[in-house]
Design a protein around this motif. Structure first.
Motif, mmCIF file in Angstrom:
data_model
loop_
_atom_site.group_PDB
_atom_site.id
_atom_site.type_symbol
_atom_site.label_atom_id
_atom_site.label_comp_id
_atom_site.label_asym_id
_atom_site.label_seq_id
_atom_site.Cartn_x
_atom_site.Cartn_y
_atom_site.Cartn_z
ATOM 1 N N UNK A 299 0.808 -1.222 0.000
ATOM 2 C CA UNK A 299 0.000 0.000 0.000
ATOM 3 C C UNK A 299 0.839 1.270 0.000
ATOM 4 N N UNK A 300 2.064 1.190 0.527
ATOM 5 C CA UNK A 300 2.928 2.375 0.545
ATOM 6 C C UNK A 300 4.028 2.310 -0.511
ATOM 7 N N UNK A 301 4.943 1.337 -0.359
ATOM 8 C CA UNK A 301 6.108 1.303 -1.256
ATOM 9 C C UNK A 301 5.747 0.998 -2.696
ATOM 10 N N UNK A 302 4.963 -0.042 -2.911
ATOM 11 C CA UNK A 302 4.591 -0.387 -4.285
ATOM 12 C C UNK A 302 3.781 0.733 -4.922
ATOM 13 N N UNK A 303 2.938 1.368 -4.135
ATOM 14 C CA UNK A 303 2.149 2.505 -4.599
ATOM 15 C C UNK A 303 3.070 3.619 -5.084
ATOM 16 N N UNK A 304 4.046 3.974 -4.263
ATOM 17 C CA UNK A 304 4.987 5.039 -4.615
ATOM 18 C C UNK A 304 5.807 4.678 -5.845
ATOM 19 N N UNK A 305 6.306 3.451 -5.898
ATOM 20 C CA UNK A 305 7.127 3.024 -7.030
ATOM 21 C C UNK A 305 6.320 3.018 -8.326
ATOM 22 N N UNK A 306 5.092 2.545 -8.247
ATOM 23 C CA UNK A 306 4.221 2.500 -9.429
ATOM 24 C C UNK A 306 4.038 3.895 -10.005
ATOM 25 N N UNK A 307 3.785 4.851 -9.149
ATOM 26 C CA UNK A 307 3.551 6.221 -9.623
ATOM 27 C C UNK A 307 4.844 6.887 -10.093
ATOM 28 N N UNK A 308 5.956 6.554 -9.450
ATOM 29 C CA UNK A 308 7.247 7.098 -9.895
ATOM 30 C C UNK A 308 7.609 6.619 -11.291
ATOM 31 N N UNK A 309 7.105 5.442 -11.669
ATOM 32 C CA UNK A 309 7.384 4.889 -12.993
ATOM 33 C C UNK A 309 6.304 5.234 -14.016
ATOM 34 N N UNK A 310 5.403 6.147 -13.664
ATOM 35 C CA UNK A 310 4.417 6.627 -14.631
ATOM 36 C C UNK A 310 2.992 6.171 -14.385
ATOM 37 N N UNK A 311 2.763 5.392 -13.331
ATOM 38 C CA UNK A 311 1.403 4.984 -13.006
ATOM 39 C C UNK A 311 0.605 6.150 -12.467
ATOM 40 N N UNK A 312 -0.699 6.063 -12.528
ATOM 41 C CA UNK A 312 -1.551 7.167 -12.098
ATOM 42 C C UNK A 312 -2.351 6.856 -10.830
ATOM 43 N N UNK A 313 -3.050 5.733 -10.831
ATOM 44 C CA UNK A 313 -3.890 5.395 -9.684
ATOM 45 C C UNK A 313 -3.581 3.981 -9.200
ATOM 46 N N UNK A 314 -3.440 3.850 -7.893
ATOM 47 C CA UNK A 314 -3.049 2.571 -7.278
ATOM 48 C C UNK A 314 -4.019 2.253 -6.150
ATOM 49 N N UNK A 315 -4.499 1.025 -6.125
ATOM 50 C CA UNK A 315 -5.428 0.598 -5.079
ATOM 51 C C UNK A 315 -4.922 -0.674 -4.413
ATOM 52 N N UNK A 316 -4.699 -0.620 -3.114
ATOM 53 C CA UNK A 316 -4.352 -1.811 -2.338
ATOM 54 C C UNK A 316 -5.644 -2.308 -1.691
ATOM 55 N N UNK A 317 -6.090 -3.487 -2.105
ATOM 56 C CA UNK A 317 -7.337 -4.039 -1.585
ATOM 57 C C UNK A 317 -7.081 -4.665 -0.212
ATOM 58 N N UNK A 318 -7.869 -4.327 0.788
ATOM 59 C CA UNK A 318 -7.651 -4.878 2.138
ATOM 60 C C UNK A 318 -7.769 -6.392 2.170
ATOM 61 N N UNK A 319 -7.114 -7.005 3.141
ATOM 62 C CA UNK A 319 -7.258 -8.447 3.361
ATOM 63 C C UNK A 319 -8.647 -8.736 3.934
ATOM 64 N N UNK A 320 -8.925 -9.994 4.168
ATOM 65 C CA UNK A 320 -10.232 -10.378 4.712
ATOM 66 C C UNK A 320 -10.439 -9.805 6.110
ATOM 67 N N UNK A 321 -9.383 -9.720 6.890
ATOM 68 C CA UNK A 321 -9.402 -9.114 8.221
ATOM 69 C C UNK A 321 -10.530 -9.665 9.095
#
Length: 345
Positions: A299-321
């Motif tokens: 939710x944090x690192x992959x999100x940041x890396x995705x956008x740094x490489x040109x991605x626009x919107x990132x969604x981390x879907x919660x676990x079942x919790x």
């Protein structure tokens, strides 16, 4: 009398170097996590990894980023699950962690104090692996023999393909995707060394870790983490009707110096924007509770890396919790066992 012990991974007591260090020592010194001879493992873990203050501080900083006011998200969410499940069953339900507190021994003691002699040992891992399911079962059995010989265990096997689990997972993903127009859905599972796959191959010959062995029927599949991950993905996308070109599967959290299951999550995520994937959703089905690997790594690192490489919107879907449907599934399995003479299968 019957009772239930839910077991999850665990967490440091606090996001500080002084608490992170003993937690990492217990975790990394587990022979089912780093499966090398003890002296070599001790040299690597205690002589190298845990010697450097920066490593401890880095891990502590990662935990600090995700820490809640109530404590570790993994512990808090696991306790919420326990509380909600307890409301749906008459059996006593205790909670333990493989590493840290509350320990497996304390959980078994809690059940023993209530008169429990038959325990449903419930590792909260959908897919079987040495470094998750097996280490829980081994430690619990060692503790039982030493401290609770009057107890009898029934183990909940990997539930990666159980229809009610797949339904709950698919529904949680569907809910998580509401309002998000995704170009691609990524299933990111925790990585393990390839040698772990071969070590758990009961046939000693089937697992080749290629494009065919995981889809070729074999007794090895009952203990093959890789097969079970791909099968979870297959069953979910079938239920949700997701086209083949709209999803993929990767493995995260690898360590250097070893060959781990691939493709790697970070490599694939960073390459996606160049392939035209601008809106990415990620789900992490190796975990039932959100934790460091889902909240910080994805939710944090992959999100940041995705956008740094040109991605626009990132969604981390919660676990079942502690979602109501998942709570219902766990409670139903427990109640089925409570009224059955045969072990859960």
């Amino acid at each position: 009398m019957k009772g239930v012990l839910l077991v999850n991974l665990g967490s440091p007591q606090s996001p500080t170097p002084k608490d992170v260090k003993p937690y990492l020592d217990e975790f990394l010194m587990d022979k089912y996590v780093i499966d090398i001879p003890f002296l070599v493992r001790a040299l690597v873990v205690r002589g190298i990894i845990l010697t450097f203050r920066k490593r401890q501080e880095s891990s502590a900083e990662a935990y600090e980023k995700i820490w809640w006011d109530e404590g570790s998200p993994l512990i808090v969410l696991s306790k919420r699950l326990q509380d909600k499940v307890q409301q749906k069953t008459e059996l006593p339900v205790a909670l333990s962690m493989r590493y840290g507190q509350p320990s497996i021994e304390s959980g078994l003691q809690e059940l023993s104090d209530k008169g429990v002699t038959d325990v449903l040992l419930f590792p909260l891992y959908p897919q079987y692996a040495m470094a998750s399911t097996l280490t829980i079962l081994v430690q619990a059995e060692e503790i039982r023999k030493k401290k609770f010989p009057h107890m009898r265990f029934t183990d909940v096997p990997a539930f990666y393909n159980k229809p009610d689990y797949i339904t709950a997972l698919a529904n949680s993903i569907k809910k998580g995707l509401e309002g998000f127009e995704y170009d691609h859905l990524l299933f990111s599972y925790h990585g393990i060394p390839e040698r772990h796959i071969r070590k758990t191959d009961v046939t000693k010959s089937h697992c080749k870790i290629n494009d065919t062995c995981c889809v070729t029927e074999s007794a090895a599949h009952a203990f093959c983490y890789r097969h079970q991950c791909y099968e979870t993905t297959r069953l979910v996308v079938e239920r949700l009707g997701i086209p083949k070109d709209k999803y993929s599967q990767t493995f995260q959290s690898r360590l250097s110096g070893d060959k781990w299951l691939d493709p790697y999550t970070d490599v694939e995520v960073n390459a996606m924007p160049a392939k035209g994937i601008k809106n990415l959703a990620v789900v992490t089905p190796a975990f039932v509770s959100d934790c460091l690997e889902t909240l910080e790594e994805i939710a944090m690192r992959a999100n940041e890396d995705f956008k740094e490489h040109g991605g626009e919107n990132f969604l981390a879907i919660p676990c079942l919790n502690d979602g109501d449907e998942w709570v219902g599934v766990v409670a139903n399995w427990i109640n089925e066992w409570a009224h059955a003479e045969m072990p859960v299968t």
